[in-house]
Design an enzyme around this catalytic site. Structure first.
Site, PDB file in Angstrom:
ATOM      1  CG  PHE A 167      53.210 -14.440  77.798  1.00 13.79           C
ATOM      2  CD1 PHE A 167      52.702 -15.621  78.434  1.00 13.79           C
ATOM      3  CD2 PHE A 167      54.289 -14.319  77.219  1.00 13.79           C
ATOM      4  CE1 PHE A 167      53.552 -16.688  78.100  1.00 13.79           C
ATOM      5  CE2 PHE A 167      55.220 -15.640  76.871  1.00 13.79           C
ATOM      6  CZ  PHE A 167      54.807 -16.748  77.374  1.00 13.79           C
ATOM      7  CG  ASP A 168      46.783 -11.068  80.457  1.00 12.17           C
ATOM      8  OD1 ASP A 168      46.401  -9.748  80.284  1.00 12.17           O
ATOM      9  OD2 ASP A 168      46.427 -11.526  81.826  1.00 12.17           O
TER      10      ASP A 168
END
Length: 232
Positions: free
Chosen positions: A17-18
């Site tokens: 994930f960002d």
């Protein structure tokens, strides 16, 4: 006769994930307002415009490798610090503390992570400073949920550079990139950068932005991610 029950396997083994504007908001405006109030700074439209122009230019220099994180943080509050005879780095640190205090998970994130964390392995690749990134995860009790946690400030490489994705994959034990899904809101840094290293990608696009983004998947509601990852 033995009846065999088929258990559907997740489509991906890993989800990366960002962080900012993917899992958590990044409340810059409110954090800045609180910081200026704490220091008693009277900021008019002209001084705010000057601050934002300076900050934008510093971030460009930082992303281009022309200055380091310390120089950026030391300089961006210099104008306001002069006004009240404060230490600009202390003002910056207060700003980061406010980011940690005010930041919240985006809609659908908590429920989706709860579904995924027992079925796939999860990590984070984020462009940002170590203090607010680790601080916000710690505040939420999420620090143990993500391994690896790769922060550009700590390794001196930012997305979409190949090195940050290669470093992350090495920490993961070099899994098959096709079995790794990168989820992020930025088509350039998250999607293009990950795809160049062979990762599957998911563009989180809640605002339904127009424009070309050659992602493997696109979602407008975060809750839809679970169906993609788990192959439902």
């Amino acid at each position: 006769m033995i009846t065999r029950i088929s258990v559907k396997q997740p489509r991906y083994d890993w989800v990366l994930f960002d962080l900012d504007e993917t899992l958590l908001d990044f409340p810059v405006a409110s954090a800045l307002t609180h910081t200026l109030q704490i220091y008693g700074v009277q900021a008019d439209d002209a001084s705010m415009a000057q601050y934002h122009a300076l900050n934008h230019g510093l971030w460009q220099q930082y992303n281009d490798g022309e200055i380091d994180a310390t120089a950026l943080q030391q300089t961006r509050f210099s104008l306001f610090a002069q006004q009240v005879a404060a230490d600009p780095m202390a003002m910056n640190n207060t700003f980061l503390e406010q980011i940690i205090a005010l930041s919240m998970p985006l809609e659908g994130v908590v429920e989706t992570l709860q579904q995924l964390r027992t079925k796939v392995r999860m990590g984070i690749i984020t462009n940002g400073f170590s203090v607010p990134q680790r601080g916000r995860l710690g505040k939420l009790g999420w620090s143990e949920w993500f391994e690896p946690l790769v922060i550009s400030d700590e390794i001196r490489v930012t997305k979409p550079a190949p090195a940050i994705f290669q470093h992350t994959l090495s920490l993961m034990g070099q899994p098959d990139p096709a079995r790794v899904l990168m989820v992020g809101d930025n088509p350039k840094t998250d999607i293009v950068g990950a795809a160049a290293q062979g990762l599957a990608t998911c563009w989180y696009n809640p605002a339904r932005q127009a424009g070309e983004c050659d992602a493997t998947h696109e979602i407008h509601h975060f809750a839809h991610l679970a169906d993609i990852v788990l192959g439902r």
